[in-house]
Design an enzyme around this catalytic site. Structure first.
Site, PDB file in Angstrom:
ATOM      1  N   CYS A 195      83.160 -81.705 113.310  1.00 33.33           N
ATOM      2  CA  CYS A 195      81.737 -82.093 113.232  1.00 33.33           C
ATOM      3  C   CYS A 195      82.520 -83.897 113.921  1.00 33.33           C
ATOM      4  O   CYS A 195      81.092 -84.401 114.351  1.00 33.33           O
ATOM      5  CB  CYS A 195      81.718 -81.998 111.651  1.00 33.33           C
ATOM      6  SG  CYS A 195      81.513 -80.367 111.602  1.00 33.33           S
ATOM      7  N   HIS A 225      77.102 -88.209 109.749  1.00 33.95           N
ATOM      8  CA  HIS A 225      77.424 -86.446 110.355  1.00 33.95           C
ATOM      9  C   HIS A 225      76.797 -85.950 108.858  1.00 33.95           C
ATOM     10  O   HIS A 225      76.293 -86.812 107.586  1.00 33.95           O
ATOM     11  CB  HIS A 225      78.803 -86.379 109.951  1.00 33.95           C
ATOM     12  CG  HIS A 225      78.793 -84.657 110.586  1.00 33.95           C
ATOM     13  ND1 HIS A 225      78.012 -83.998 110.933  1.00 33.95           N
ATOM     14  CD2 HIS A 225      79.709 -83.889 109.677  1.00 33.95           C
ATOM     15  CE1 HIS A 225      78.156 -82.740 111.026  1.00 33.95           C
ATOM     16  NE2 HIS A 225      79.069 -82.384 109.952  1.00 33.95           N
ATOM     17  N   ASN A 276      73.338 -78.678 108.996  1.00 27.56           N
ATOM     18  CA  ASN A 276      74.540 -79.201 109.654  1.00 27.56           C
ATOM     19  C   ASN A 276      75.097 -78.619 111.125  1.00 27.56           C
ATOM     20  O   ASN A 276      75.710 -77.367 111.417  1.00 27.56           O
ATOM     21  CB  ASN A 276      75.777 -78.930 108.994  1.00 27.56           C
ATOM     22  CG  ASN A 276      77.254 -79.755 109.265  1.00 27.56           C
ATOM     23  OD1 ASN A 276      77.764 -79.777 110.474  1.00 27.56           O
ATOM     24  ND2 ASN A 276      78.305 -79.477 108.966  1.00 27.56           N
TER      25      ASN A 276
HETATM   26  O1  UT7 Z   1      80.975 -80.403 108.565  1.00 30.57           O
HETATM   27  C1  UT7 Z   1      81.883 -80.655 107.096  1.00 30.57           C
HETATM   28  C2  UT7 Z   1      80.793 -78.836 107.305  1.00 30.57           C
HETATM   29  N1  UT7 Z   1      81.098 -78.619 105.476  1.00 30.57           N
HETATM   30  C3  UT7 Z   1      80.856 -79.259 104.563  1.00 30.57           C
HETATM   31  O2  UT7 Z   1      80.544 -80.830 104.691  1.00 30.57           O
HETATM   32  C4  UT7 Z   1      80.234 -78.432 103.470  1.00 30.57           C
HETATM   33  C5  UT7 Z   1      80.339 -79.931 102.146  1.00 30.57           C
HETATM   34  N2  UT7 Z   1      80.431 -79.289 100.614  1.00 30.57           N
HETATM   35  C6  UT7 Z   1      79.576 -78.990 100.287  1.00 30.57           C
HETATM   36  O3  UT7 Z   1      78.638 -79.197 101.072  1.00 30.57           O
HETATM   37  C7  UT7 Z   1      78.873 -78.405  98.669  1.00 30.57           C
HETATM   38  O4  UT7 Z   1      80.827 -78.244  98.352  1.00 30.57           O
HETATM   39  C8  UT7 Z   1      78.262 -76.987  99.356  1.00 30.57           C
HETATM   40  C9  UT7 Z   1      77.271 -77.512  99.395  1.00 30.57           C
HETATM   41  C10 UT7 Z   1      79.338 -76.378  99.498  1.00 30.57           C
HETATM   42  C11 UT7 Z   1      78.348 -76.672  98.034  1.00 30.57           C
HETATM   43  O5  UT7 Z   1      78.298 -77.387  97.095  1.00 30.57           O
HETATM   44  P1  UT7 Z   1      78.250 -77.391  95.025  1.00 30.57           P
HETATM   45  O6  UT7 Z   1      77.816 -78.015  94.518  1.00 30.57           O
HETATM   46  O7  UT7 Z   1      80.655 -78.156  95.304  1.00 30.57           O
HETATM   47  O8  UT7 Z   1      78.979 -75.750  94.136  1.00 30.57           O
HETATM   48  P2  UT7 Z   1      80.039 -75.684  94.485  1.00 30.57           P
HETATM   49  O9  UT7 Z   1      80.530 -75.070  95.168  1.00 30.57           O
HETATM   50  O10 UT7 Z   1      80.700 -75.550  93.300  1.00 30.57           O
HETATM   51  O11 UT7 Z   1      79.268 -73.658  93.613  1.00 30.57           O
HETATM   52  C12 UT7 Z   1      78.618 -73.485  93.041  1.00 30.57           C
HETATM   53  C13 UT7 Z   1      77.852 -71.815  92.345  1.00 30.57           C
HETATM   54  C14 UT7 Z   1      79.295 -70.800  92.721  1.00 30.57           C
HETATM   55  O12 UT7 Z   1      78.751 -70.298  91.301  1.00 30.57           O
HETATM   56  P3  UT7 Z   1      79.839 -70.001  90.574  1.00 30.57           P
HETATM   57  O13 UT7 Z   1      81.537 -70.040  90.876  1.00 30.57           O
HETATM   58  O14 UT7 Z   1      79.759 -72.274  89.783  1.00 30.57           O
HETATM   59  O15 UT7 Z   1      79.466 -68.759  89.597  1.00 30.57           O
HETATM   60  C15 UT7 Z   1      79.401 -70.642  94.218  1.00 30.57           C
HETATM   61  O16 UT7 Z   1      79.413 -69.217  93.796  1.00 30.57           O
HETATM   62  O17 UT7 Z   1      76.659 -71.669  92.979  1.00 30.57           O
HETATM   63  C16 UT7 Z   1      77.579 -70.658  93.999  1.00 30.57           C
HETATM   64  N3  UT7 Z   1      77.251 -70.583  95.764  1.00 30.57           N
HETATM   65  C17 UT7 Z   1      75.732 -70.288  95.915  1.00 30.57           C
HETATM   66  N4  UT7 Z   1      75.006 -69.708  94.966  1.00 30.57           N
HETATM   67  C18 UT7 Z   1      73.667 -69.891  95.821  1.00 30.57           C
HETATM   68  C19 UT7 Z   1      77.605 -70.987  96.693  1.00 30.57           C
HETATM   69  N5  UT7 Z   1      77.596 -70.648  98.003  1.00 30.57           N
HETATM   70  C20 UT7 Z   1      75.369 -70.388  97.341  1.00 30.57           C
HETATM   71  C21 UT7 Z   1      74.498 -70.034  97.755  1.00 30.57           C
HETATM   72  N6  UT7 Z   1      73.773 -69.828  96.574  1.00 30.57           N
HETATM   73  N7  UT7 Z   1      73.922 -70.192  99.229  1.00 30.57           N
END
Ligand code: UT7
Length: 319
Positions: free
Chosen positions: A112, A245, A275
């Site tokens: 990225c 980004h 992204n």
């Molecule tokens: O270029 C760099 C590439 N990557 C990034 O920039 C990603 C950076 N990270 C992020 O953007 C965020 O960490 C995410 C968007 C990936 C996740 O957001 P978060 O607020 O950190 O959520 P989390 O990982 O703490 O997940 C919360 C919950 C989990 O469920 P449990 O374990 O709390 O029951 C996940 O399983 O949300 C669940 N979850 C989803 N639910 C619905 C994860 N993906 C999804 C989804 N839909 N697509």
């Protein structure tokens, strides 16, 4: 000697996929994706489109805006994580599609951060006298390296391309640039597969520890932005536009807050194309140039972070 951007261009594939459409395939919802990431939709390339096709459309628009022809280019750099093939480089394929025959052409693989890496490389080459005009492109088809059953990653990415034409001259242009990498963090965001002995070996899809990537991204985007501003002697208050980004609207907000750059000075496009990895910064730059937000003499701060980990920033004065 300096380099400056003469023209910008971008391209998004025609097919639009909304969060609601994805929610029919994986266990997610429009509300979850919007509230956690700011993403509303993404563009997905057609089966017969490849990364160099997206790059070609963006490049043609950048060349037109710059008022130069492909044959004038002495350098083509394509930043991509999703090349057309193992070799030749996507830059060489793009060169042929543009009808250019001379100059150097190569790819940069910094995920990225790829466009910022490529821009900094082209800037250094132009300042060193390598050539007069360079084309720098970020182009990606992430939809082909996503596991469409993994809701943790498939909702986050999209396909697209952005390009700029740079010219060497005695006026800046690019004021400062800094690049960094730390391979110790390579496992929190990777596609841990390859092609060997005629077969895919390992896992050929994006894997990610979202929370760790989020925290790392906010820290280094802040650090490298401050570093580039300090080396140019430009204060945060003098930055007209911040183009980070486009991975997650919450990462952009948190970084802006740390830097003291309010939302009114941040360009955000992640809502409309998710992204797009190396394409995200030039896509956002092209939008803000074409809609008239970026004006002559504005200070524009570009910053990116990606797998590797890699990160970098470029500060420029719009001419
Ligand atoms: O270029 C760099 C590439 N990557 C990034 O920039 C990603 C950076 N990270 C992020 O953007 C965020 O960490 C995410 C968007 C990936 C996740 O957001 P978060 O607020 O950190 O959520 P989390 O990982 O703490 O997940 C919360 C919950 C989990 O469920 P449990 O374990 O709390 O029951 C996940 O399983 O949300 C669940 N979850 C989803 N639910 C619905 C994860 N993906 C999804 C989804 N839909 N697509």
């Amino acid at each position: 000697m300096f380099s400056r951007i003469l023209g910008t261009g971008s391209y998004l594939p025609q097919r639009l996929v909304t969060n609601a459409e994805l929610a029919q395939q994986v266990d997610t919802s429009d509300e979850w994706v919007r509230s956690r990431t700011g993403i509303a939709q993404r563009h997905i390339a057609a089966d017969d489109e490849c990364t160099s096709d997206l790059a070609l459309e963006a490049s043609r628009r950048a060349l037109e805006a710059a008022g130069i022809e492909a044959k004038d280019l002495g350098l083509i750099i394509v930043a991509t994580t999703t090349p057309d093939m193992i070799f030749p480089s996507t830059a060489c394929i793009l060169q042929a599609k543009l009808g250019a025959r001379s100059g150097a052409a190569f790819d940069v693989q910094a995920v990225c951060s790829g466009f910022v890496y490529a821009l900094a490389t082209a800037d250094a080459m132009l300042r060193g006298g390598a050539c007069h005009y360079a084309l720098v492109v970020g182009a990606e088809i992430y939809s082909r390296i996503l596991d469409w059953n993994d809701r943790g990653t498939c909702v986050l990415f999209g396909d697209g391309a952005g390009a700029v034409v740079l010219a060497a001259g005695d006026q800046p242009g690019i004021l400062a640039q800094h690049l960094h990498a730390d391979g110790a963090h390579r496992e929190i965001l990777c596609v841990p597969g390859t092609v060997a002995n005629g077969a895919v070996s390992g896992h050929p899809f994006v894997t990610m520890e979202g929370g760790a990537v989020f925290r790392f991204a906010v820290r280094v985007l802040d650090e490298v932005s401050r570093e580039v501003l300090a080396s140019a002697g430009v204060g945060v208050d003098q930055v007209d536009w911040f183009i980070p980004h486009q991975a997650n609207a919450r990462i952009i907000e948190a970084t802006g807050r740390k830097l003291g750059l309010g939302p009114e000075r941040c360009i955000v496009t992640v809502d409309r194309h998710a992204n797009t990895s190396a394409a995200s910064v030039p896509l956002a730059l092209d939008l803000a140039v074409r809609d008239g937000r970026i004006q002559s003499q504005h200070h524009v701060l570009l910053a990116a972070v990606g797998g590797g980990f890699t990160w970098g920033a470029v500060l420029l004065k719009w001419v």
